[in-house]
Enzyme design. Structure first.
Site, short mmCIF file in Angstrom:
data_model
loop_
_atom_site.label_atom_id
_atom_site.label_comp_id
_atom_site.label_asym_id
_atom_site.label_seq_id
_atom_site.Cartn_x
_atom_site.Cartn_y
_atom_site.Cartn_z
N ASP A 326 0.72 -1.10 -0.10
CA ASP A 326 0.02 0.02 -0.08
C ASP A 326 0.99 1.29 -0.02
O ASP A 326 2.09 1.04 0.05
CB ASP A 326 -1.09 -0.09 1.14
CG ASP A 326 -0.24 -0.01 2.64
OD1 ASP A 326 1.11 0.10 2.56
OD2 ASP A 326 -0.86 0.35 3.45
N ASP A 328 1.61 4.60 2.27
CA ASP A 328 1.17 5.46 3.61
C ASP A 328 1.37 6.92 3.70
O ASP A 328 2.70 7.12 3.42
CB ASP A 328 1.81 4.74 4.77
CG ASP A 328 1.69 3.24 4.77
OD1 ASP A 328 0.51 2.97 4.87
OD2 ASP A 328 2.57 2.51 4.18
N ASP A 430 -3.33 4.62 2.73
CA ASP A 430 -3.76 5.06 3.91
C ASP A 430 -3.26 6.40 4.20
O ASP A 430 -1.97 6.81 3.99
CB ASP A 430 -2.81 4.31 5.27
CG ASP A 430 -3.86 2.93 5.13
OD1 ASP A 430 -4.77 2.75 4.49
OD2 ASP A 430 -3.11 2.08 5.87
P1 UTP Z 1 2.18 -1.08 6.44
O1 UTP Z 1 1.46 -2.34 7.02
O2 UTP Z 1 1.93 -0.60 5.41
O3 UTP Z 1 3.66 -1.78 6.58
O4 UTP Z 1 2.44 -0.24 7.74
P2 UTP Z 1 4.78 -1.25 5.41
O5 UTP Z 1 5.91 -1.44 6.25
O6 UTP Z 1 4.66 0.13 4.67
O7 UTP Z 1 4.82 -2.49 4.47
P3 UTP Z 1 4.31 -2.58 2.82
O8 UTP Z 1 5.42 -1.96 2.03
O9 UTP Z 1 3.04 -1.46 2.89
O10 UTP Z 1 4.00 -3.99 2.49
C1 UTP Z 1 3.15 0.93 7.88
C2 UTP Z 1 3.47 1.19 9.42
O11 UTP Z 1 2.34 1.78 9.87
C3 UTP Z 1 2.22 1.33 11.13
C4 UTP Z 1 2.82 -0.20 11.01
O12 UTP Z 1 3.06 -0.39 12.41
C5 UTP Z 1 3.97 0.06 10.23
O13 UTP Z 1 5.07 0.22 10.88
N1 UTP Z 1 0.60 1.20 11.25
C6 UTP Z 1 -0.05 0.63 10.31
C7 UTP Z 1 0.43 1.62 12.71
O14 UTP Z 1 0.92 2.24 13.21
N2 UTP Z 1 -1.22 1.50 12.74
C8 UTP Z 1 -1.95 0.78 12.11
O15 UTP Z 1 -3.16 0.68 12.19
C9 UTP Z 1 -1.41 0.25 10.77
MN MN Z 2 2.63 0.37 3.67
#
Ligand code: UTP
Ligand code: MN
Length: 506
Positions: A326, A328, A430
């Site tokens: 995704d 972020d 997100d």
């Molecule tokens: P992600 O699930 O998107 O992981 O969450 P990522 O490392 O970006 O992996 P890919 O590349 O998308 O596959 C990103 C960060 O946001 C935090 C997670 O702990 C992670 O460190 N997070 C995610 C939160 O703090 N709260 C949430 O509800 C979701």
């Molecule tokens: Mn991510």
């Protein structure tokens, strides 16, 4: 295998110190014995014959008269154990590497024994073998994207994933930590002895590692991959909005595939409906280029609804990953309070421009007085947040990547002929809005990796008696919040060396 006939010949030479076939003994002072183990019977027979031809006495069976034991690929411990099982020998024969033999053959005489000829593997090994040492918390170490032990970490990560899908979080974390330790190692692991003293490697993980080092694969990993249950859990949780619990329930109801799910006519919530509709797109990795295109749009939305507000790309892309599941974003405004109400405006803008295929916004429910020390270290934060499925135009993408692409076809109707796939794709996005006072904590919390975050919180709690969240850091000893306006300050509060995002790929 040596043919039976040759074996018989070999057997007839039993105890023969000399030169079967009439070869002249030129060097009676050396009596050789070639160890068959690891060398193999046919190579041994060949080399023995060669030795005899050159005038070296080569014994077929080991005896007290042997002066030189020639070994290939054996460790000194192995040979000593073997020698002891033969009742030992006095004086002890030289335990030599095959190199002494081949060099002597080349020279046509027994060469002086040099250090490098001696089987001193134990000592040599100890100095050559790399012993690893890493601190036990992932947030104390640097983990880049360069992984020297991918086959091992992939195997352990798969077992971690399977445990999490089976809602065995304890096991999931244990395998995850073991994988993270191996990811942090500076070179390839080749033997179990190198792992001595490393943290987080439990019995189960060590068993898996050992099997892979010895056989190339782990039976547990292979059977998990093949298991119907694991495959079904993966497919079903691949639907946005479907977690392990829901998938498990569906599997118990006989649903193992998307087809079966569609047939079953289950009631799906809005997220799951969108997830199912855009399944293929969402399960296709997002590239850095795609993330940057989406960033442009999000920045435009943010700038038009609140000038001065800032957008940062977080998650895996901030850690330098080239793909992600995704994208972020973290949004803030340098003046505290100006960010209030920002999310609905950004979302409306994106929606009116047709960028959102799905969105669900949650309000900011974080109140320091209520949530801080009383409810510490939750991994779920309470920011104003939007889970969305973004409609990313591919035309825009190709225009940016390859300006030639579009010019070839003059047919104005061509875009109508193109199917949906070629015009846009769905991407999970997100969005999070944070007040500037919490921005450093939110940035640290949303940069990941997930394991790195979990370890930061564990460190804070266990080693510093502090509670860390994506909102704040509370010192339980002093009963006060520790403010920070940068990630560096948070690491400093925690008594940790600063680890930059690119080294948080635990
Ligand atoms: P992600 O699930 O998107 O992981 O969450 P990522 O490392 O970006 O992996 P890919 O590349 O998308 O596959 C990103 C960060 O946001 C935090 C997670 O702990 C992670 O460190 N997070 C995610 C939160 O703090 N709260 C949430 O509800 C979701
Ligand atoms: Mn991510």
């Amino acid at each position: 295998m040596v043919p039976l006939k040759r074996r018989k010949v070999v057997a007839s030479q039993t105890g023969n110190t000399g030169t079967e076939g009439g070869d002249e003994v030129k060097f009676p002072q050396v009596v050789l014995f070639l160890l068959e183990r690891k060398m193999g019977a046919s190579r041994r027979a060949f080399l023995s014959q060669l030795g005899r031809k050159k005038g070296f006495p080569v014994q077929e069976l080991f005896s007290q008269t042997v002066t030189h034991v020639i070994c290939e690929n054996n460790s000194v411990e192995e040979v000593k154990t073997w020698l002891e099982s033969r009742g030992g020998s006095r004086p002890a024969p030289h335990l030599l590497d095959i190199s002494w033999f081949t060099e002597s053959m080349r020279a046509g005489e027994p060469l002086e024994i040099l250090d490098r000829h001696k089987l001193q593997e134990q000592q040599r090994d100890e100095s050559e073998v790399v012993f690893f040492s890493v601190p036990s918390y992932a947030c104390q170490r640097r983990t880049s994207l360069e992984n020297h032990n991918a086959p091992l970490t992939e195997a352990l990560s798969l077992l971690a994933e399977n445990a999490e899908l089976s809602e065995d979080d304890g096991r999931g974390v244990a395998f995850g930590r073991a994988a993270a330790v191996l990811k942090a190692l500076p070179s390839l692991v080749t033997s179990m002895s190198q792992l001595r003293g490393l943290p987080c490697l439990g019995e189960h993980s060590l068993k898996v590692i050992k099997e892979i080092l010895e056989n190339g694969t782990s039976s547990e990993v292979e059977s998990t991959k093949k298991s119907e249950r694991y495959q079904a859990l993966k497919v079903l949780t691949g639907i946005f909005g479907v977690g392990a619990k829901t998938a498990e329930r569906w599997i118990r109801g006989g649903i193992r595939s998307l087809h079966q799910l569609r047939q079953a006519g289950r009631t799906l919530n809005r997220a799951q409906q969108a997830g199912l509709e855009h399944y293929d797109d969402i399960n296709q990795p997002v590239t850095k280029a795609e993330a940057e295109l989406i960033m442009e749009t999000v920045e435009k939305a943010v700038a038009s609804v609140l000038p001065g507000a800032q957008t940062v790309l977080t998650g895996g892309f901030r850690r330098g990953k080239l793909t992600g599941h995704d994208v972020d974003f973290l949004i803030t405004h340098p003046e505290e309070g100006r960010e209030v109400g920002l999310m609905p405006k950004v979302v409306s803008w994106l929606q009116s421009e047709g960028f959102l295929l799905y969105q669900k916004t949650t309000r900011n429910s974080y109140l320091e007085s209520k949530d801080g020390p009383g409810r510490p270290a939750s991994s779920m934060d309470r920011f104003e947040r939007c889970f969305s499925i973004f409609k990313l135009s591919k035309e825009e993408e190709t225009r940016t990547e390859d300006p030639q692409e579009e010019t070839g076809n003059g047919d104005p109707n061509s875009t109508k002929v193109m199917d949906k796939q070629s015009q846009w794709r769905a991407v999970r996005v997100d969005l999070v809005v944070s007040p500037i006072s919490q921005f450093a904590f939110a940035l640290l919390g949303w940069t990941g990796s997930k394991l790195f975050e979990r370890e930061l919180r564990r460190w804070a709690g266990h080693e510093r008696s502090m509670s860390l969240s994506s909102h704040a850091l509370f010192d339980n000893t002093q009963s006060k919040y520790l403010r920070a306006s940068s990630e560096e300050e948070i690491f400093a509060h925690l008594g940790l060396e600063y680890i930059p995002p690119s080294q948080r790929n635990a």
